[in-house]
Design a protein around this motif. Structure first.
Motif, PDB file in Angstrom:
ATOM      1  N   LYS A   5     -36.086-118.194  51.299  1.00 44.35           N
ATOM      2  CA  LYS A   5     -35.948-119.213  52.331  1.00 44.35           C
ATOM      3  C   LYS A   5     -37.269-119.374  53.074  1.00 44.35           C
ATOM      4  O   LYS A   5     -37.911-118.378  53.413  1.00 44.35           O
ATOM      5  CB  LYS A   5     -34.877-118.831  53.355  1.00 44.35           C
ATOM      6  N   ILE A   6     -37.659-120.613  53.313  1.00 43.36           N
ATOM      7  CA  ILE A   6     -38.721-120.882  54.281  1.00 43.36           C
ATOM      8  C   ILE A   6     -38.034-121.005  55.628  1.00 43.36           C
ATOM      9  O   ILE A   6     -37.209-121.892  55.843  1.00 43.36           O
ATOM     10  CB  ILE A   6     -39.495-122.162  53.932  1.00 43.36           C
ATOM     11  N   GLN A   7     -38.343-120.098  56.532  1.00 42.98           N
ATOM     12  CA  GLN A   7     -37.597-120.021  57.784  1.00 42.98           C
ATOM     13  C   GLN A   7     -38.178-120.877  58.903  1.00 42.98           C
ATOM     14  O   GLN A   7     -37.436-121.488  59.674  1.00 42.98           O
ATOM     15  CB  GLN A   7     -37.519-118.551  58.229  1.00 42.98           C
ATOM     16  N   SER A   8     -39.501-120.934  59.008  1.00 44.21           N
ATOM     17  CA  SER A   8     -40.082-121.690  60.123  1.00 44.21           C
ATOM     18  C   SER A   8     -41.548-121.994  59.864  1.00 44.21           C
ATOM     19  O   SER A   8     -42.207-121.351  59.037  1.00 44.21           O
ATOM     20  CB  SER A   8     -39.954-120.912  61.434  1.00 44.21           C
ATOM     21  N   ILE A   9     -42.045-122.997  60.578  1.00 43.41           N
ATOM     22  CA  ILE A   9     -43.466-123.343  60.590  1.00 43.41           C
ATOM     23  C   ILE A   9     -43.921-123.352  62.046  1.00 43.41           C
ATOM     24  O   ILE A   9     -43.298-123.997  62.895  1.00 43.41           O
ATOM     25  CB  ILE A   9     -43.730-124.713  59.952  1.00 43.41           C
ATOM     26  N   TYR A  10     -44.991-122.634  62.316  1.00 39.64           N
ATOM     27  CA  TYR A  10     -45.531-122.561  63.675  1.00 39.64           C
ATOM     28  C   TYR A  10     -46.877-123.282  63.711  1.00 39.64           C
ATOM     29  O   TYR A  10     -47.709-123.130  62.805  1.00 39.64           O
ATOM     30  CB  TYR A  10     -45.726-121.102  64.102  1.00 39.64           C
ATOM     31  N   ILE A  11     -47.100-124.075  64.765  1.00 42.39           N
ATOM     32  CA  ILE A  11     -48.367-124.782  64.949  1.00 42.39           C
ATOM     33  C   ILE A  11     -49.063-124.208  66.173  1.00 42.39           C
ATOM     34  O   ILE A  11     -48.501-124.187  67.273  1.00 42.39           O
ATOM     35  CB  ILE A  11     -48.138-126.288  65.123  1.00 42.39           C
ATOM     36  N   GLY A  12     -50.270-123.712  65.972  1.00 41.98           N
ATOM     37  CA  GLY A  12     -51.004-123.037  67.030  1.00 41.98           C
ATOM     38  C   GLY A  12     -51.616-123.985  68.051  1.00 41.98           C
ATOM     39  O   GLY A  12     -51.777-125.183  67.805  1.00 41.98           O
ATOM     40  N   GLU A  13     -52.003-123.406  69.170  1.00 37.05           N
ATOM     41  CA  GLU A  13     -52.563-124.171  70.279  1.00 37.05           C
ATOM     42  C   GLU A  13     -53.864-124.864  69.911  1.00 37.05           C
ATOM     43  O   GLU A  13     -54.176-125.951  70.408  1.00 37.05           O
ATOM     44  CB  GLU A  13     -52.793-123.237  71.476  1.00 37.05           C
ATOM     45  N   ASN A  14     -54.660-124.255  69.019  1.00 36.32           N
ATOM     46  CA  ASN A  14     -55.988-124.787  68.694  1.00 36.32           C
ATOM     47  C   ASN A  14     -56.006-125.661  67.447  1.00 36.32           C
ATOM     48  O   ASN A  14     -57.079-126.050  66.981  1.00 36.32           O
ATOM     49  CB  ASN A  14     -56.970-123.626  68.505  1.00 36.32           C
ATOM     50  N   CYS A  15     -54.842-125.988  66.917  1.00 36.57           N
ATOM     51  CA  CYS A  15     -54.790-126.797  65.702  1.00 36.57           C
ATOM     52  C   CYS A  15     -55.343-128.200  65.979  1.00 36.57           C
ATOM     53  O   CYS A  15     -55.060-128.804  67.028  1.00 36.57           O
ATOM     54  CB  CYS A  15     -53.349-126.890  65.207  1.00 36.57           C
ATOM     55  N   ASN A  16     -56.132-128.704  65.039  1.00 38.29           N
ATOM     56  CA  ASN A  16     -56.745-130.018  65.207  1.00 38.29           C
ATOM     57  C   ASN A  16     -55.674-131.104  65.320  1.00 38.29           C
ATOM     58  O   ASN A  16     -54.689-131.113  64.592  1.00 38.29           O
ATOM     59  CB  ASN A  16     -57.651-130.312  64.011  1.00 38.29           C
ATOM     60  N   GLU A  17     -55.896-132.041  66.252  1.00 32.93           N
ATOM     61  CA  GLU A  17     -54.933-133.109  66.516  1.00 32.93           C
ATOM     62  C   GLU A  17     -54.620-133.936  65.274  1.00 32.93           C
ATOM     63  O   GLU A  17     -53.503-134.433  65.112  1.00 32.93           O
ATOM     64  CB  GLU A  17     -55.467-134.034  67.617  1.00 32.93           C
ATOM     65  N   LYS A  18     -55.604-134.094  64.386  1.00 32.05           N
ATOM     66  CA  LYS A  18     -55.389-134.942  63.216  1.00 32.05           C
ATOM     67  C   LYS A  18     -54.363-134.344  62.259  1.00 32.05           C
ATOM     68  O   LYS A  18     -53.782-135.061  61.444  1.00 32.05           O
ATOM     69  CB  LYS A  18     -56.714-135.198  62.487  1.00 32.05           C
ATOM     70  N   TYR A  19     -54.136-133.031  62.346  1.00 31.83           N
ATOM     71  CA  TYR A  19     -53.099-132.403  61.535  1.00 31.83           C
ATOM     72  C   TYR A  19     -51.745-132.462  62.237  1.00 31.83           C
ATOM     73  O   TYR A  19     -50.710-132.612  61.592  1.00 31.83           O
ATOM     74  CB  TYR A  19     -53.442-130.941  61.256  1.00 31.83           C
ATOM     75  N   CYS A  20     -51.751-132.352  63.540  1.00 30.80           N
ATOM     76  CA  CYS A  20     -50.492-132.281  64.304  1.00 30.80           C
ATOM     77  C   CYS A  20     -49.808-133.634  64.409  1.00 30.80           C
ATOM     78  O   CYS A  20     -48.588-133.737  64.294  1.00 30.80           O
ATOM     79  CB  CYS A  20     -50.760-131.750  65.707  1.00 30.80           C
ATOM     80  N   LYS A  21     -50.584-134.671  64.695  1.00 35.14           N
ATOM     81  CA  LYS A  21     -50.041-136.008  64.933  1.00 35.14           C
ATOM     82  C   LYS A  21     -48.994-135.935  66.048  1.00 35.14           C
ATOM     83  O   LYS A  21     -49.316-135.589  67.167  1.00 35.14           O
ATOM     84  CB  LYS A  21     -49.512-136.593  63.629  1.00 35.14           C
TER      85      LYS A  21
END
Length: 259
Positions: A5-21
């Motif tokens: 199972k893929i349980q979760s995806i976490y996005i960090g505070e410093n992740c580039n905006e172009k990836y986060c949208k």
């Protein structure tokens, strides 16, 4: 493998905006609730389905793109230095701060990326970590003989390590026939990583593949039919080859993704 199972995806505070949208930083997106419905076996043993539901524009595709970027970077670092004749050179994606948690059988694992550094944890213990050191360096000794990618140079001593770490991860087959998906122009500010995942011939060593194959003009369905026949032929041929191979040859075939 009895359970995955893929349980979760976490996005960090410093992740580039172009990836986060539209996705929120410093947030974990979970795929399962704490109150699952009763297990009903509709599709056979060891088959697990999970649906990602949301309104248009809520970030479903963006969240999966984070997963694809993580796997791309993991494959780059794990297999760099391994010469793969005919394969396109993968591209490492920087400024990505994210992680995925997944479960294989009874093991809880986590793959994380912090810009140029990556790690793989098993039951909270780091079992692998590595770092991207710069742009691709061509090995002049292999000029004219084979193509490979190097930002550190290869060593045959790493073969067993690669096999061991790869066995703690999973292979991702992405199937998306939407005409509006995976348009290169939507990813042009990220470099050529998406282009090179599509345009590859690495024996399925890089741990992600995108289907169907696309060019800038779209999907060639006649070409897709031919590629499917090639894959089926290769499976039958390589299965026979693998069964006849000795121990060392099997190790090599497994490493190069030939089975």
């Amino acid at each position: 493998m009895d359970n995955f199972k893929i349980q979760s995806i976490y996005i960090g505070e410093n992740c580039n905006e172009k990836y986060c949208k539209v996705l929120k930083k410093n947030r974990k997106y979970t795929f399962y609730s704490n109150n699952p419905t009763e297990d009903i076996n509709l599709y056979g043993d060891n088959i697990n389905l999970c649906a990602l539901v949301g309104k248009n524009g809520s970030g479903k595709s963006s969240l999966l793109d984070i997963l694809y970027r993580l796997i791309n970077n993991f494959g780059y670092l794990l297999f760099r230095g391994v010469v793969m004749p005919g394969a396109e050179t993968p591209k490492f994606i920087k400024e990505l701060y994210a992680s995925i948690k997944f479960k294989i059988d009874e093991k809880d694992l986590e793959l994380g990326c912090e810009d140029t550094k990556m790690y793989l944890k098993e039951n909270s213990d780091i079992v692998w970590d590595d770092e991207y050191h710069g742009e691709v360096i061509k090995d002049s000794k292999m000029e004219g003989k084979a193509k490979g990618y190097f930002d550190t140079f290869p060593s045959s001593e790493n073969d067993n390590k690669i096999i061991n770490i790869a066995s703690k991860f999973f292979y991702t087959i992405v199937t998306n026939y939407s005409i509006q998906s995976f348009n290169y122009s939507d990813y042009e500010d990220e470099g050529e990583w998406l282009h090179n995942v599509f345009h590859k011939n690495d024996g399925y060593s890089h741990p992600i593949v995108l289907n169907p194959f696309r060019t800038i003009i779209g999907i060639d369905m006649e070409n897709e039919g031919e590629l499917t026949n090639y894959r089926l032929s290769a499976i039958f041929l390589k299965d026979k080859e693998f069964n006849k191979a000795n121990k060392e040859e099997k190790k090599y075939l497994l490493l190069m993704g030939m089975t």
